[in-house]
Scaffold this active site. Structure first.
Site, PDB file in Angstrom:
ATOM      1  N   HIS A  46       5.671  52.229 -17.345  1.00 12.38           N
ATOM      2  CA  HIS A  46       6.974  51.928 -17.317  1.00 12.38           C
ATOM      3  C   HIS A  46       6.972  50.307 -17.665  1.00 12.38           C
ATOM      4  CE1 HIS A  46       6.059  50.678 -13.149  1.00 12.38           C
ATOM      5  NE2 HIS A  46       7.015  49.564 -13.501  1.00 12.38           N
ATOM      6  N   HIS A  83       6.897  43.801 -20.847  1.00 10.72           N
ATOM      7  CA  HIS A  83       5.566  44.225 -20.944  1.00 10.72           C
ATOM      8  C   HIS A  83       5.426  45.590 -19.937  1.00 10.72           C
ATOM      9  CE1 HIS A  83       6.133  42.165 -16.959  1.00 10.72           C
ATOM     10  NE2 HIS A  83       4.925  42.523 -16.592  1.00 10.72           N
TER      11      HIS A  83
END
EC number: 3.1.4.58
Length: 189
Positions: A42, A126
């Site tokens: 995620h 990220h």
């Protein structure tokens, strides 16, 4: 409970990333890294840490408002990098300004709901792939990810995720994540 706001790529995007990560496992030293579990991949937007259950109704309301204030946006997984010598990640391209704004709104929503947030930092999109307990040169892994271009998708919802930390003490045990709330972007409740 331990919570964070997130964007989760669709399954087909995660499978595509999985194939790229599988190739990284063949690089020298890969067995010394702690690879994150694919079910938990995620983009964290706002990490809240431990949140008192009494704050949940207000947090849900404010996250819903944050989601409605932004529209869906296009994103794709792109390239790779590392934070120091301990964290390897895959990056994102596309609607990064919209993603940053969503992260800012999720952070503000949590603060306004009474969640004690850490010091505010500029958002850097990220998705963490691996961590190292030792000082490790992660450049070969980031270099191998550099040409990676995932398929684009539309981010259309904000998620609240509960992180259940491992408690069994078994080597390789990972946190389990469960959805604690979801809100469509740009839509009325």
């Amino acid at each position: 409970m331990r919570l964070f706001a997130a964007v989760v790529p669709p399954e087909e995007v995660l499978r595509e990333l999985g194939r790229a990560v599988d190739r990284l496992h063949g690089l020298p030293g890969a067995e010394g890294l702690r690879w994150t579990g694919r079910p938990g991949w995620h983009f964290t937007l706002a990490f809240m840490g431990e949140v008192d259950e009494a704050l949940l109704p207000e947090l849900h309301e404010r996250l819903g408002r944050a989601a409605r204030r932004g529209e869906g946006f296009r994103l794709r997984l792109h390239g790779g990098g590392h934070f120091g010598r301990r964290t390897l990640w895959v990056g994102a391209a596309g609607g990064l300004d919209a993603m940053r704004m969503l992260a800012e709104r999720a952070d503000a929503a949590a603060r306004r709901a009474g969640v004690a947030m850490e010091e505010h930092r500029r958002y850097h999109a990220h998705l963490t792939l691996a961590r190292s307990r030792a000082d490790t040169d992660l450049r070969p892994y980031a270099d191998a990810l550099a040409p990676f271009e995932g398929r684009p998708w539309t981010v259309n919802r904000l998620l609240l995720i509960r992180s259940n930390l491992p408690g069994g003490g078994r080597p390789g045990e990972r946190p389990r994540y469960e959805e604690a709330g979801t809100w469509p972007l740009g839509a009325a409740d």
